[in-house]
Enzyme design. Structure first.
Site, PDB file in Angstrom:
ATOM      1  CG  HIS A  76      -1.959   1.084   0.665  1.00 50.77           C
ATOM      2  ND1 HIS A  76      -2.798   1.007  -0.104  1.00 50.77           N
ATOM      3  CD2 HIS A  76      -2.169   2.712   1.416  1.00 50.77           C
ATOM      4  CE1 HIS A  76      -4.080   2.359  -0.618  1.00 50.77           C
ATOM      5  NE2 HIS A  76      -2.859   3.057   0.839  1.00 50.77           N
ATOM      6  CE1 TYR A  95      -2.255   7.105  -0.812  1.00 55.86           C
ATOM      7  CE2 TYR A  95      -1.014   4.953   0.232  1.00 55.86           C
ATOM      8  CZ  TYR A  95      -2.490   6.417  -0.043  1.00 55.86           C
ATOM      9  OH  TYR A  95      -3.640   5.893   0.491  1.00 55.86           O
ATOM     10  CG  HIS A 121      -8.585   1.962  -7.014  1.00 60.26           C
ATOM     11  ND1 HIS A 121      -8.805   3.517  -7.071  1.00 60.26           N
ATOM     12  CD2 HIS A 121      -7.644   1.418  -6.846  1.00 60.26           C
ATOM     13  CE1 HIS A 121      -7.914   3.702  -6.128  1.00 60.26           C
ATOM     14  NE2 HIS A 121      -7.202   2.528  -5.082  1.00 60.26           N
ATOM     15  CG  PHE A 122      -4.822  -0.883 -10.305  1.00 58.13           C
ATOM     16  CD1 PHE A 122      -4.304  -0.695 -10.857  1.00 58.13           C
ATOM     17  CD2 PHE A 122      -5.136  -2.316  -9.930  1.00 58.13           C
ATOM     18  CE1 PHE A 122      -3.581  -2.057 -12.156  1.00 58.13           C
ATOM     19  CE2 PHE A 122      -5.245  -2.811 -10.943  1.00 58.13           C
ATOM     20  CZ  PHE A 122      -4.107  -3.115 -11.397  1.00 58.13           C
ATOM     21  CG  HIS A 123      -5.213   0.881 -15.584  1.00 61.45           C
ATOM     22  ND1 HIS A 123      -5.451   0.149 -14.671  1.00 61.45           N
ATOM     23  CD2 HIS A 123      -4.396   0.715 -16.251  1.00 61.45           C
ATOM     24  CE1 HIS A 123      -4.407  -1.244 -15.106  1.00 61.45           C
ATOM     25  NE2 HIS A 123      -3.852  -0.827 -16.056  1.00 61.45           N
ATOM     26  NE  ARG A 126      -6.422  -7.058  -9.471  1.00 61.70           N
ATOM     27  CZ  ARG A 126      -5.839  -6.978  -8.682  1.00 61.70           C
ATOM     28  NH1 ARG A 126      -6.101  -6.905  -8.231  1.00 61.70           N
ATOM     29  NH2 ARG A 126      -4.470  -6.798  -9.111  1.00 61.70           N
ATOM     30  NE  ARG A 127      -3.399  -9.544 -10.021  1.00 63.89           N
ATOM     31  CZ  ARG A 127      -2.553  -9.085  -8.795  1.00 63.89           C
ATOM     32  NH1 ARG A 127      -2.922 -10.432  -8.194  1.00 63.89           N
ATOM     33  NH2 ARG A 127      -1.963  -8.585  -8.708  1.00 63.89           N
TER      34      ARG A 127
HETATM   35 FE1  HAS Z   1      -6.027   2.242  -3.970  1.00 65.11          FE
HETATM   36  C1  HAS Z   1      -6.243  -0.933  -4.656  1.00 65.11           C
HETATM   37  C2  HAS Z   1      -7.752   2.240  -1.390  1.00 65.11           C
HETATM   38  C3  HAS Z   1      -5.359   5.593  -3.565  1.00 65.11           C
HETATM   39  C4  HAS Z   1      -3.700   2.162  -6.529  1.00 65.11           C
HETATM   40  N1  HAS Z   1      -4.486   0.828  -4.849  1.00 65.11           N
HETATM   41  C5  HAS Z   1      -5.266  -0.659  -5.227  1.00 65.11           C
HETATM   42  C6  HAS Z   1      -3.938  -1.612  -6.232  1.00 65.11           C
HETATM   43  C7  HAS Z   1      -3.201  -0.284  -6.976  1.00 65.11           C
HETATM   44  C8  HAS Z   1      -4.064   0.988  -6.201  1.00 65.11           C
HETATM   45  C9  HAS Z   1      -2.494  -0.433  -7.922  1.00 65.11           C
HETATM   46  O1  HAS Z   1      -8.664  -0.785   0.949  1.00 65.11           O
HETATM   47  C10 HAS Z   1      -4.111  -3.097  -6.662  1.00 65.11           C
HETATM   48  C11 HAS Z   1      -3.413  -3.316  -5.864  1.00 65.11           C
HETATM   49  C12 HAS Z   1      -3.745  -5.027  -6.286  1.00 65.11           C
HETATM   50  O2  HAS Z   1      -3.108  -5.174  -7.478  1.00 65.11           O
HETATM   51  O3  HAS Z   1      -4.034  -5.319  -5.772  1.00 65.11           O
HETATM   52  N2  HAS Z   1      -6.246   3.366  -2.875  1.00 65.11           N
HETATM   53  C13 HAS Z   1      -6.825   3.099  -2.160  1.00 65.11           C
HETATM   54  C14 HAS Z   1      -7.536   4.679  -1.013  1.00 65.11           C
HETATM   55  C15 HAS Z   1      -7.369   5.340  -1.603  1.00 65.11           C
HETATM   56  C16 HAS Z   1      -5.619   4.803  -2.645  1.00 65.11           C
HETATM   57  C17 HAS Z   1      -8.113   4.880   0.646  1.00 65.11           C
HETATM   58  N3  HAS Z   1      -4.509   3.312  -4.674  1.00 65.11           N
HETATM   59  C18 HAS Z   1      -4.320   5.455  -4.077  1.00 65.11           C
HETATM   60  C19 HAS Z   1      -3.536   5.792  -5.305  1.00 65.11           C
HETATM   61  C20 HAS Z   1      -2.758   5.194  -6.190  1.00 65.11           C
HETATM   62  C21 HAS Z   1      -3.410   2.908  -5.951  1.00 65.11           C
HETATM   63  C22 HAS Z   1      -3.168   6.856  -4.940  1.00 65.11           C
HETATM   64  C23 HAS Z   1      -1.272   4.760  -7.295  1.00 65.11           C
HETATM   65  C24 HAS Z   1      -0.801   5.570  -7.511  1.00 65.11           C
HETATM   66  N4  HAS Z   1      -6.652   0.580  -2.406  1.00 65.11           N
HETATM   67  C25 HAS Z   1      -7.191   0.850  -1.704  1.00 65.11           C
HETATM   68  C26 HAS Z   1      -7.801  -0.456  -1.389  1.00 65.11           C
HETATM   69  C27 HAS Z   1      -7.704  -1.045  -2.189  1.00 65.11           C
HETATM   70  C28 HAS Z   1      -6.563  -0.535  -3.749  1.00 65.11           C
HETATM   71  C29 HAS Z   1      -8.678  -0.967  -0.328  1.00 65.11           C
HETATM   72  C30 HAS Z   1      -7.560  -2.780  -2.615  1.00 65.11           C
HETATM   73  C31 HAS Z   1      -8.484  -3.106  -3.531  1.00 65.11           C
HETATM   74  C32 HAS Z   1      -8.680  -4.733  -3.273  1.00 65.11           C
HETATM   75  O4  HAS Z   1     -10.084  -5.313  -3.250  1.00 65.11           O
HETATM   76  O5  HAS Z   1      -8.062  -5.298  -3.554  1.00 65.11           O
HETATM   77  C33 HAS Z   1      -7.463   6.613  -1.532  1.00 65.11           C
HETATM   78  O6  HAS Z   1      -5.223   7.433  -0.978  1.00 65.11           O
HETATM   79  C34 HAS Z   1      -7.273   7.932  -2.251  1.00 65.11           C
HETATM   80  C35 HAS Z   1      -7.445   9.232  -1.679  1.00 65.11           C
HETATM   81  C36 HAS Z   1      -7.903   9.862  -2.600  1.00 65.11           C
HETATM   82  C37 HAS Z   1      -8.621  10.978  -2.992  1.00 65.11           C
HETATM   83  C38 HAS Z   1      -9.001  12.694  -4.130  1.00 65.11           C
HETATM   84  C39 HAS Z   1      -8.186  14.065  -4.044  1.00 65.11           C
HETATM   85  C40 HAS Z   1      -8.125  14.523  -5.559  1.00 65.11           C
HETATM   86  C41 HAS Z   1      -7.245  15.264  -5.195  1.00 65.11           C
HETATM   87  C42 HAS Z   1      -7.895  15.648  -6.939  1.00 65.11           C
HETATM   88  C43 HAS Z   1      -8.033  16.811  -6.719  1.00 65.11           C
HETATM   89  C44 HAS Z   1      -8.811  17.524  -7.384  1.00 65.11           C
HETATM   90  C45 HAS Z   1      -9.005  18.390  -8.714  1.00 65.11           C
HETATM   91  C46 HAS Z   1      -9.921  19.182  -9.130  1.00 65.11           C
HETATM   92  C47 HAS Z   1      -8.476  19.933  -7.411  1.00 65.11           C
HETATM   93  C48 HAS Z   1      -9.722  11.639  -1.915  1.00 65.11           C
HETATM   94  C49 HAS Z   1      -6.117  15.240  -5.098  1.00 65.11           C
HETATM   95  C50 HAS Z   1      -8.919  20.218 -10.095  1.00 65.11           C
HETATM   96  C51 HAS Z   1     -10.117  20.954 -11.233  1.00 65.11           C
HETATM   97  C52 HAS Z   1      -8.964  20.889 -12.503  1.00 65.11           C
HETATM   98  C53 HAS Z   1     -10.207  21.804 -13.026  1.00 65.11           C
HETATM   99  C54 HAS Z   1      -8.255  21.020 -13.006  1.00 65.11           C
END
Ligand code: HAS
Length: 573
Positions: free
Chosen positions: A245, A249, A395-397, A458-459
């Site tokens: 995890h 980050y 999600h991860f894409h 998946r996979r």
């Molecule tokens: Fe995740 C599975 C939970 C973030 C990547 N995640 C994965 C896997 C990957 C991955 C690769 O709880 C698969 C692993 C595998 O192969 O089995 N993930 C989260 C949570 C967050 C999160 C709670 N993940 C990421 C990030 C990744 C990533 C970042 C890669 C870089 N994830 C999970 C969970 C799994 C999981 C479970 C397991 C699932 C399972 O069952 O297998 C949080 O950190 C996300 C928080 C993000 C936000 C969004 C904030 C938005 C922002 C944008 C600002 C936009 C603005 C608009 C200001 C709350 C900062 C701008 C406007 C304009 C006009 C430009």
């Protein structure tokens, strides 16, 4: 070219960096890291769209019932392993280390503590990569990028990955020593935000890699060498996800560094709050490790209590990203108002025509979707329905292949011209590449996400002979192939722009490095840079959150480490 000037109150040399190009030492060190990352990405990317074509029933039907074959590496799991390892582990790690050197040297206006150590780190990582690549290319490591047991790879795969990690530790040491040198010369001054975030990233990375190093060195490597006879798959999974995890980050923080410290300059604005950004980075550093059980919600070998507590803490680790969203939105809005925008039009009154900026904006928009889907994954009950479905791939894409990769592309679109001293090749094509990537990823993510809700696993080689595809999945898998096609075109354009910038671009570079060399006085180091305190918090929180999980799982007598040769019934390749 390498002008050196003595610092006012210190004996340490200060480098005078050219604004539009790089010093020779910078160019070669950072250049080799970026080169390796881009070579890895080119091959890794190619495997992606072809998987979407292979999975899409419409494509199979159009080909008269024959599913699309994967290019070069025709075995599905070999191609999938390459796709994950090259894109998620190699492209990112080499890019991050090279980018960290650039940030550290430029922000602190001093050379790395040891250039030799930086090269040693690179050689370790490169040799490691070649060893791991040997195992994958020769079809002896079809274990995917999440390489826990029971699947076992050739020993060169594990040794290779170990060397890559050790290389990053040497890079970490180098960055810390450079920072300490700067700290000695600048008492009471806040370190620039980009370096602060880089330090947080490496502290977290070091903590996380202790888990995977233990897994590889005490379990997978001895098993693959035949030194031990059996090992415990549950423990390998636990140790892997201790690392897995925070790994996400580790990819994200360099993108955040660009959003927080570089994008404001690129849009002609100023970051809303440096202090809030530092709080976000500290929270990421501390809370990203003790949450990894959210990858093990369906594992029988982990207690319900651990699952619930890691689930709750996962919501906490989303807080720094919510802070980021707020801080960045305020930054963008303020910059928009400076351009005469009103309460709504600030979104459009931004330099959307600049590929460097557009890539990061599109990355942010994808991250909104990626973040929401992540928070859904973190919910214990929702996860039971979504785990191991293509939803997780969606999600991860959105996060890794979307927000992170698009931001790295935005960085490359100014870093490469600086390195070469030439303009970006065909900026309009670069812009088209960015928007195609964004659209392709949205379409692909929507297809995978919805197919996952319908239960598509998946996979799994859904193009394999006799593979079951439900009617409920079929339209969404077809949609994901449309996304794959857009991404394939975008990937080709990406390399046209990158290779064109290096070999065919004519005009002189005109974009300066978006680097701050000071931190604001308000971001007081006596509060934020208390590394001893943060380390203690990290140790204590992980002992509390992971200790019971490991103690419950480890069976030293029967599972963890049983000496002897695996024999003919042992792990096969
Ligand atoms: Fe995740 C599975 C939970 C973030 C990547 N995640 C994965 C896997 C990957 C991955 C690769 O709880 C698969 C692993 C595998 O192969 O089995 N993930 C989260 C949570 C967050 C999160 C709670 N993940 C990421 C990030 C990744 C990533 C970042 C890669 C870089 N994830 C999970 C969970 C799994 C999981 C479970 C397991 C699932 C399972 O069952 O297998 C949080 O950190 C996300 C928080 C993000 C936000 C969004 C904030 C938005 C922002 C944008 C600002 C936009 C603005 C608009 C200001 C709350 C900062 C701008 C406007 C304009 C006009 C430009």
């Amino acid at each position: 070219m390498q002008a050196v000037q003595p610092a006012a109150q210190s004996s340490t040399p200060v480098l005078m960096f050219p604004a539009l190009s790089m010093l020779r030492s910078e160019r070669s060190l950072i250049g080799v890291h970026i080169l390796v990352s881009l070579v890895a990405l080119s091959l890794g990317l190619l495997m992606g769209p072809f998987q979407t074509f292979r999975r899409a029933p419409a494509v199979t039907e159009a080909l008269g019932g024959q599913a699309v074959a994967m290019p070069i590496f025709t075995y599905y799991y070999q191609a999938l392993t390459l796709h994950g390892v090259l894109n998620a582990l190699v492209f990112t790690t080499f890019f991050i280390v090279g980018f960290s050197y650039f940030i550290t040297q430029r922000s602190l206006q001093r050379p790395m503590w040891s250039l030799r150590a930086a090269w040693v780190a690179f050689v370790l990582m490169l040799v490691g990569l070649l060893l791991a690549a040997y195992a994958i290319i020769t079809n002896q490591a079809n274990v995917l990028y999440t390489f826990y047991a029971p699947m076992v790879a050739h020993w060169t795969f594990y040794l290779g990955l170990t060397l890559v990690i050790v290389g990053t530790w040497v890079a970490f040491l180098n960055i810390v020593m450079t920072y300490l040198g700067w700290r000695k010369d600048h008492p009471g001054q806040a370190v620039p935000l980009a370096v602060f975030a880089t330090l947080c990233n490496y502290v977290m990375w070091f903590t996380a890699t202790l888990g995977v190093a233990t897994q590889v060195l005490t379990m997978m490597l001895p098993l693959s060498l035949g030194i031990i006879r059996t090992t415990d798959p549950q423990v390998t999974r636990i140790l892997f996800w201790f690392f897995g995890h925070p790994l996400v980050y580790f990819w994200l923080i360099p993108a955040y560094i660009s959003w927080y410290t570089m994008l404001p300059k690129q849009i002609g604005g100023r970051l809303f709050s440096d202090q809030m950004a530092r709080v976000a980075f500290l929270m990421l550093m501390i809370f990203s490790v003790p949450v990894g059980v959210h990858h093990l919600f369906v594992d029988p070998g982990v207690s319900e209590f651990a699952k619930i507590s890691h689930s709750l803490l996962t919501f906490v680790v989303a807080v720094p990203s919510f802070l980021t969203a707020f801080n960045l939105a305020a930054t963008l809005e303020r910059a928009g108002h400076q351009r005469g925008a009103n309460a709504l039009s600030w979104i459009w009154k931004q330099p959307w025509g600049n590929p460097v900026v557009a890539a990061q904006f599109c990355g942010m928009l994808l991250f909104v979707v990626g973040g929401i889907t992540g928070v859904m994954n973190a919910s214990f009950s929702l996860n039971l329905a979504l785990h191991n479905t293509t939803w997780v791939v969606g999600h991860f894409h959105m996060t890794l292949a979307g927000a992170v990769t698009l931001t790295y592309i935005g960085v490359l679109y100014w870093l490469l011209p600086m390195m070469r001293g030439r303009k970006l090749f065909m900026p309009k094509l670069a812009l088209a590449q960015v928007f195609l990537w964004f659209s392709g990823m949205i379409v692909f993510g929507a297809g995978m996400g919805r197919a996952g809700i319908e239960g598509a696993i998946r996979r799994t080689d859904m193009g394999g002979a006799g593979a079951y595809i439900s009617d409920l999945w079929a339209p969404w898998l077809n949609l994901s192939a449309i996304g794959g096609a857009l991404l394939l075109v975008s990937s080709i354009l990406l390399y046209v722009v990158l290779v064109g910038t290096w070999f065919a671009s004519k005009g002189q570079a005109e974009v300066e490095a978006p680097i701050d060399t000071t931190g604001p006085a308000s971001s007081r180091p006596e509060w934020f840079e208390r590394w001893g305190v943060w380390t203690a918090v990290i140790v204590i929180s992980n002992v509390i959150m992971w200790g019971p999980v490991l103690i419950q799982a480890i069976d030293v007598v029967n599972g963890f480490f049983v000496p002897g040769n695996p024999g003919p019934a042992g792990p096969g390749f």
